[in-house]
Design an enzyme around this catalytic site. Sequence first.
Site, mmCIF file in Angstrom:
data_model
loop_
_atom_site.group_PDB
_atom_site.id
_atom_site.type_symbol
_atom_site.label_atom_id
_atom_site.label_comp_id
_atom_site.label_asym_id
_atom_site.label_seq_id
_atom_site.Cartn_x
_atom_site.Cartn_y
_atom_site.Cartn_z
ATOM 1 N N HIS A 234 -3.122 6.727 4.332
ATOM 2 C CA HIS A 234 -1.877 6.680 4.356
ATOM 3 C C HIS A 234 -0.716 8.431 3.696
ATOM 4 C CE1 HIS A 234 -0.626 3.095 5.757
ATOM 5 N NE2 HIS A 234 -0.755 2.050 4.825
ATOM 6 N N CYS B 285 0.772 -1.529 0.101
ATOM 7 C CA CYS B 285 -0.293 0.061 0.477
ATOM 8 C C CYS B 285 0.863 1.214 -0.103
ATOM 9 C CB CYS B 285 -0.458 -0.073 0.664
ATOM 10 S SG CYS B 285 -0.386 0.111 3.080
#
Lengths: 341, 341
Positions: B243, B129
Site C-alpha cells: 500500500h 492495514c
Amino acid sequence: MKMYTVAIVGATGAVGTQMLACLEEQQFPVGNLKLLASPRSAGKVIETPWGAVTIEAAASEAFDGVDIVLGAADDDVALALYPEAVKRGAVVVDNSHAFRLDPDVPLVVPEINAADALDHKGIIANPNCATIIGLVPTWPLHQLAGVTRMIVSTYQAASGAGVPGMRELEEQIGCMGRGEEMPAPRAFAAQLASNLIPQIGGEKFEGFTSEEMKLQNEGRKIMHLPNLRVNCTCVRVPVLRSHSESITLEFERDITLEQAREALAAAPGVKLVDDLDAQSPHDRWPMPLDTSDQDLIWVGRVRRDISNPDELRGITFWCCGDQIRKGAATNAVQIAKLLVE
Amino acid sequence: MKMYTVAIVGATGAVGTQMLACLEEQQFPVGNLKLLASPRSAGKVIETPWGAVTIEAAASEAFDGVDIVLGAADDDVALALYPEAVKRGAVVVDNSHAFRLDPDVPLVVPEINAADALDHKGIIANPNCATIIGLVPTWPLHQLAGVTRMIVSTYQAASGAGVPGMRELEEQIGCMGRGEEMPAPRAFAAQLASNLIPQIGGEKFEGFTSEEMKLQNEGRKIMHLPNLRVNCTCVRVPVLRSHSESITLEFERDITLEQAREALAAAPGVKLVDDLDAQSPHDRWPMPLDTSDQDLIWVGRVRRDISNPDELRGITFWCCGDQIRKGAATNAVQIAKLLVE
C-alpha cells in the site's frame, strides 16, 4: 464559412495524432492541413479526413500561409519555431510548457477563461494535463464559494510520457503476462507495471517537482487567483491514458454538499458519476478505463471534507479525465475554435 | 525460556501464511503450533519450522491449551470464536475489524502504543492495514508538534482483498499480456489491471467508506487523540502487495522540515528514502515494488505543505509499506511478542 490553413507540429506523437482526430470531431473549418514533425518523419504520408498529407520537417518556412498552428512538440521546438510562425501571421495554440507562464501569453481552459484566449499576441498556451483535469471541476465550486487552497494527489497515466510511455507500460504488462524477463525501463525511471513512481518532472521548488508546481502556478493564472495555495503530489500509476486526481478544496465562503453536487452536475465539461449504490460499477464513480478516449472530466466521491474544522468550507472529490484528449488535444482544439468563432 | 502454544486462525490465507513466517523471523518462542482454518482446509498438512502441522477446523474446542491466538479470519469468525478462546485462557491478537473500536480491547501499533497491549482483557486488536502504514510515520511527527488534521489519499494494493484479490490482478495482467479476453471481475467490483477503483469498503459516514473512516476512528484510538480529524480517500491500484499513501498533516505547534526529516530518520519501523538526486531510483523515493515482502514503512517526498497558510504547521509526505506484513501479520506478531516479553 471561412476555412483555415491549420498546421499540427509534432503530428506523429500521441497528442498530435489526437489533435488531428479532434479537428474532425469538433468540425473545425480546416481548408488546408499541414502536418509537421521531426526530419525523421518527413516524407511519410498520413491519411486524414482532408485527404492524404505528406509530413514536412518542422521549420520556419513551413508556417508560410498557415493561419493556426496546433503545437504538440517539446519546449525547445516551441521556443525555436513558434515566434517564427507568429511573424508569418499564424496564431499558435501550444501544448508545450515553454510559454505557459509568459505574461504576454494567455493560458486557457475554455470552460474557465475563454475570454483570455482573445487577448493574445500570437501565442496561446494549453495548460498542463493534470492542471486541466483538476481545474475543470474545481472551477464551478470556486464560482460558488471562492477556492483558497487545494490539496491534490494525482494518479497519472503512462500516456503523460507520450507514445514511448504507453508502449513501455504495455510491453511490461506483456512480459508479466507471458512470464518473460522485464526489459530495463527507458521512458520511466523504474518499472511501472504493478508499481507506482512518485515523481513526475524534476525538482522545482522546496522538494516539489515541476509537475507538482504546475497545478499551483498555472492554476493561479487560469483562474485569476494569484494567492491560490496548492499542495500537489504527482504519482505515475500503471494505467494507460486517463489521469485521476484526489482533490480537497478549501473555500472562503460557505458551500454545502448539495450546492457542490448541483454545481458539478451543471458544469460544462464535467460529468457527475457519484452513486455508491448504483447497480453497475461504471455508474458508481469515475474510473480511468471508463474515461479513456472521451472528452469529459468525470467527477465522483463528492464529500464534505470532514477534516476541515469549518464544516461548510471544505469539499473533497475524485475525478478522472483522458490525458491525451481533454488533458491536451481536445483543449487545444477548443481554444482554436474560440479563435475562429 | 518459557515456550507457548500458538494457534493461527485463518492459517491458509495471505495474512495467516505470513503470520507463520513472521513467527519464525521474529523468533517467537513457539512450543506448539496449531493451524486452524475453515472445514474445507481441515486435514491438509502444512510444513512449518516446527514440523508438519495438520490443519484443524476452527472451533471453540480447538483453543483448549492454547496460550496465544493470532487471528487472520473474518469478522464473523472472530465474533463467534475468540470470546470462546479467551474463556479457555488464551490471549487473542485479532486482525479482523470486529473488536477494534471496542473500549475493552486495546488497538495496538507497537511503535506507537505498546503499553496499551498489556492492558487487555483477553483480546488485542490489530489495526487496519492502511491505518498502520499511515500512522507509523505520522507518530514521530505528532510527538514533535501535535497532529490535528490528516488529509490522506491511498494507493492500495490487490493484497488488501487477500489471495483472491492478488490472483485476480495476476490473472488480468496475464490476459492483457497474452492478448486474451478478460474474465469478469470477482474479487473486485471492476477490472483492476490498468485501472483504478475509488471505493474500498461500503458506505459508512457521509459518503466516506468504512475503509476511509478507519484511519480516523482507529487513528484516534491508537494515538489517544479523540479530536483528530481525518479526510481519507481510499483507492485500489493495480499493484500486488504494498500500500502507498500521500499524506498531508497539520500540527498545533511549529515543526520545520529539518525536524520532520530527523524524526522520521530516527523513528522505529520507518526507513527514510528521500533523495530526488540519488543515482538509483530505488534510493530516491519509496515504491511499492521495493517495499514488498519486508517489514518497514518507507517514507519519502517529505516536504513543507506549501498550501498551509501557517508555513511551520504543515508537512506532506509519501509512504509505502507491505500490506500483508506490517499492515497485518508483522504487526500482529509484534503485539504477541509484547505479551511474552
